[in-house]
Design a protein around this motif. Sequence first.
Motif, PDB file in Angstrom:
ATOM      1  N   VAL B 231       0.845  -1.202   0.000  1.00  0.00           N
ATOM      2  CA  VAL B 231       0.000   0.000   0.000  1.00  0.00           C
ATOM      3  C   VAL B 231       0.874   1.244   0.000  1.00  0.00           C
ATOM      4  CG1 VAL B 231      -1.668   1.326   1.355  1.00  0.00           C
ATOM      5  CG2 VAL B 231      -1.974  -1.129   1.068  1.00  0.00           C
ATOM      6  N   LEU B 233       3.847   1.623  -1.165  1.00  0.00           N
ATOM      7  CA  LEU B 233       4.550   1.804  -2.432  1.00  0.00           C
ATOM      8  C   LEU B 233       3.613   2.251  -3.547  1.00  0.00           C
ATOM      9  CD1 LEU B 233       7.341   1.477  -3.742  1.00  0.00           C
ATOM     10  CD2 LEU B 233       6.687  -0.826  -4.376  1.00  0.00           C
ATOM     11  N   THR B 234       2.447   1.651  -3.627  1.00  0.00           N
ATOM     12  CA  THR B 234       1.608   1.899  -4.803  1.00  0.00           C
ATOM     13  C   THR B 234       0.495   2.912  -4.566  1.00  0.00           C
ATOM     14  OG1 THR B 234       0.170   0.052  -4.243  1.00  0.00           O
ATOM     15  CG2 THR B 234       2.009  -0.402  -5.739  1.00  0.00           C
ATOM     16  N   ARG B 235       0.135   3.159  -3.317  1.00  0.00           N
ATOM     17  CA  ARG B 235      -1.047   3.978  -3.078  1.00  0.00           C
ATOM     18  C   ARG B 235      -0.804   5.276  -2.314  1.00  0.00           C
ATOM     19  NH1 ARG B 235      -3.505   2.257  -6.552  1.00  0.00           N
ATOM     20  NH2 ARG B 235      -4.201   0.134  -6.772  1.00  0.00           N
ATOM     21  N   THR B 236       0.449   5.586  -2.020  1.00  0.00           N
ATOM     22  CA  THR B 236       0.690   6.821  -1.271  1.00  0.00           C
ATOM     23  C   THR B 236       1.684   7.705  -2.016  1.00  0.00           C
ATOM     24  OG1 THR B 236       2.590   6.037  -0.024  1.00  0.00           O
ATOM     25  CG2 THR B 236       0.422   5.561   0.901  1.00  0.00           C
ATOM     26  N   ARG B 237       1.740   8.969  -1.608  1.00  0.00           N
ATOM     27  CA  ARG B 237       2.708   9.861  -2.257  1.00  0.00           C
ATOM     28  C   ARG B 237       4.129   9.478  -1.857  1.00  0.00           C
ATOM     29  NH1 ARG B 237       2.422  15.869   0.035  1.00  0.00           N
ATOM     30  NH2 ARG B 237       3.427  16.044  -1.967  1.00  0.00           N
ATOM     31  N   ASN B 240       5.439   7.078  -4.283  1.00  0.00           N
ATOM     32  CA  ASN B 240       5.927   7.727  -5.501  1.00  0.00           C
ATOM     33  C   ASN B 240       7.344   8.263  -5.290  1.00  0.00           C
ATOM     34  OD1 ASN B 240       4.966   8.140  -8.152  1.00  0.00           O
ATOM     35  ND2 ASN B 240       4.880  10.348  -7.781  1.00  0.00           N
ATOM     36  N   TRP B 241       7.591   8.760  -4.089  1.00  0.00           N
ATOM     37  CA  TRP B 241       8.931   9.275  -3.772  1.00  0.00           C
ATOM     38  C   TRP B 241       9.947   8.141  -3.755  1.00  0.00           C
ATOM     39  CZ3 TRP B 241       7.623  12.902   0.969  1.00  0.00           C
ATOM     40  CH2 TRP B 241       6.817  13.962   0.500  1.00  0.00           C
ATOM     41  N   PHE B 243       9.869   5.338  -5.583  1.00  0.00           N
ATOM     42  CA  PHE B 243      10.171   5.055  -6.992  1.00  0.00           C
ATOM     43  C   PHE B 243      11.090   6.131  -7.560  1.00  0.00           C
ATOM     44  CE2 PHE B 243       6.101   2.530  -7.245  1.00  0.00           C
ATOM     45  CZ  PHE B 243       6.687   1.346  -7.642  1.00  0.00           C
ATOM     46  N   ALA B 244      10.739   7.399  -7.288  1.00  0.00           N
ATOM     47  CA  ALA B 244      11.479   8.517  -7.873  1.00  0.00           C
ATOM     48  C   ALA B 244      12.921   8.539  -7.366  1.00  0.00           C
ATOM     49  CB  ALA B 244      10.781   9.833  -7.554  1.00  0.00           C
ATOM     50  N   GLY B 247      14.688   5.769  -9.107  1.00  0.00           N
ATOM     51  CA  GLY B 247      14.705   5.880 -10.566  1.00  0.00           C
ATOM     52  C   GLY B 247      15.755   6.861 -11.038  1.00  0.00           C
ATOM     53  N   VAL B 257      11.362  16.235  -4.491  1.00  0.00           N
ATOM     54  CA  VAL B 257      11.211  15.038  -3.664  1.00  0.00           C
ATOM     55  C   VAL B 257      12.344  15.016  -2.634  1.00  0.00           C
ATOM     56  CG1 VAL B 257      11.277  12.513  -3.679  1.00  0.00           C
ATOM     57  CG2 VAL B 257      10.115  13.734  -5.515  1.00  0.00           C
ATOM     58  N   LEU B 310      14.398  -4.221 -10.053  1.00  0.00           N
ATOM     59  CA  LEU B 310      15.672  -4.004 -10.726  1.00  0.00           C
ATOM     60  C   LEU B 310      16.742  -3.683  -9.694  1.00  0.00           C
ATOM     61  CD1 LEU B 310      14.630  -1.808 -13.769  1.00  0.00           C
ATOM     62  CD2 LEU B 310      15.239  -4.217 -13.763  1.00  0.00           C
ATOM     63  N   TYR B 315      12.290   0.400  -9.717  1.00  0.00           N
ATOM     64  CA  TYR B 315      11.279  -0.468 -10.290  1.00  0.00           C
ATOM     65  C   TYR B 315      11.187  -1.748  -9.477  1.00  0.00           C
ATOM     66  CZ  TYR B 315       8.606  -2.896 -13.913  1.00  0.00           C
ATOM     67  OH  TYR B 315       7.627  -3.553 -14.601  1.00  0.00           O
TER      68      TYR B 315
END
Lengths: 264, 371
Positions: B231, B233-237, B240-241, B243-244, B247, B257, B310, B315
């Motif tokens: 949750v 990882l996929t559903r909160t801001r 997103n941070w 992943f960012a 990445g 960020v 990865l 990712y």
Amino acid sequence: MNSRTEHAPIIRMKNIEKHFGSVIALAGVSVDVYPGECHCLLGDNGAGKSTFIKTMSGVHQPTKGEIIFEGAPMHFDDPRDAIAAGIATVHQHLAMIPLMSVSRNFFMGNEPTKKRFGIPFFDHEYADRVTMEEMRKMGINLRGPDQAVGTLSGGERQTVAISRAVHFGAKVLILDEPTSALGVRQTSNVLATIDRVRKQDIAVVFITHNVRHAMAVGDRFTVLNRGQTLGTAQRGQITPDELQDMMAGGQELATLEGSLGGTV
Amino acid sequence: MADTAATGDERVKEIPAWRRALIRPELGGICGAVLVFAFFLLTAFDSGMFAPQGIMNWTIVSAQFMIIAVGACLLMIAGEFDLSVGSMIGFAGMMIAVFGVVLGWPMWMAILITFALCLAIGAINGFIVIKTGLPSFIVTLAFLFILRGFTIYIPQTIESKTIIGGIRDAAEGDWLAPIFGGKIGQGLFQWMGDVGMIETFTRGNRAGQPVIDGLPMLVVWAIILIVFGHVLLTRTRFGNWIFASGGDAEAARNSGVPVNKVKVLMFMFTAFCATVFALCQVMEFGSAGADRGLLKEFEAIIAVVIGGALLTGGYGSVIGAALGALIFGVVQQGLFFAGVESSLFRVFLGVILLGAVVLNTYIRRMITGER
């Protein structure tokens, strides 16, 4: 030519100096930027363009000089201050994350949230919808908001980054060499995007060393050379050749250009 | 531009559905899990592997892997590694024993202080990585040795041995300890035993009791951490941070960020998972050993990679990592049930790791437009 220049400048950089140890990167640069204009900042490598825009966007603090934003002196401690004030920077390579979806990239750092059971969750529905809308406005057709940015072309990535900055209320948009790595067609897309943004009364600071790209969209041109500005010229008051000469610091290039038949 | 907007780009081919499915990070994990289950159903069905006790056996082993895989997964997506996970498990267990048994503090206090200590070490790992810009591989490798060294040195010095027991007695009646060492759902399992869904003991002093008397808290922790991680990882801001940050840290910073904060918090979360693992383990065994958690850091990383993340960050999927851990647990215990030489497990690990990394590289190219 541009009636908007009669208004007050949105940001004034007055006699900005920046020293790194014993190196003087900027030796007193003054530039005014007006809303709704595309202000081109030209200069060769090492001229101080990057240092100057990093000062404008809060990455560096000026050693001397003053930044006046919307009529009041401003002091940016870090880029977040500048972003909050409405100064957004789109970097050439560092704007997007290829592995993430367009919609996740679009809202990176500004994620919309929706409370459920008192917990703020990422509002994917809103993010996806807005991303698709904004991309359509900019003329980019996405397969879906979950398409990875890695599948977009370089020009499309720049456009996504620009429309992201505009969506989040940028008043001053600094574009750091957005066209230098692009092909002809992609460049024209980015230049068209710049034109769209300018028409929304946003001040665009367009950094480039390509005179032709600058001439295509620029309203005013400031040339930096060895940390100093050689003045700002209006569109129509200056020819591409003159700009090119100023950038290179005069004669050397003029003779070189002669032998190359004006292809530089 | 207007005409391209109207017609779309004719050079972009429609992506077939199977390729769309392939770029989901969980796919490798799902396929692997199906294959592994199919294999053992065919070869080891009669061995008791799929009887209630057998299921509980590989569920517990898988849950152990899952707990550390969730932490390693989020950290890897955030672009960093933690090679000190295994040493942290040994260290945390030993600290519980030192505080709770040797010093005789109440168990709840020993647990809380161990958590604080381990989270602080996780934060130090993170701070060194972000302040020096060194690869986390090197920094956490240093902590692998530092923590393991202390885990051996401390009990040697104060107790002259490397295993400290008596934890179960010390935890008796404590209010916090059962959260790690207890079991839940005894009533449900008793009922399942009564109605004959699972076997009951027919002899001895536990006659009438079901062969499985409850769900260990270890498994509950694994489920909680997986749901939380997924949750987050996929559903909160914050997700997103994560992943960012992994990445492209520079691009993320430019977008506002707080990359450093994200990375430090992920190091702390990894330390948290390792401590949970250690607590469940010492509560179950009743002792802390200096050699606990050996090689766990690599097993966690392998589970995460099998799960589609990865190695370069940016990712991955918590569900994938959990499936990777499940594959691990099922194969490790399955080989035992199937009567195969257990050293072959290592061979299997190496092979599946290689396969997963090759597949992930291919998927990465596919996401980024095969360039």
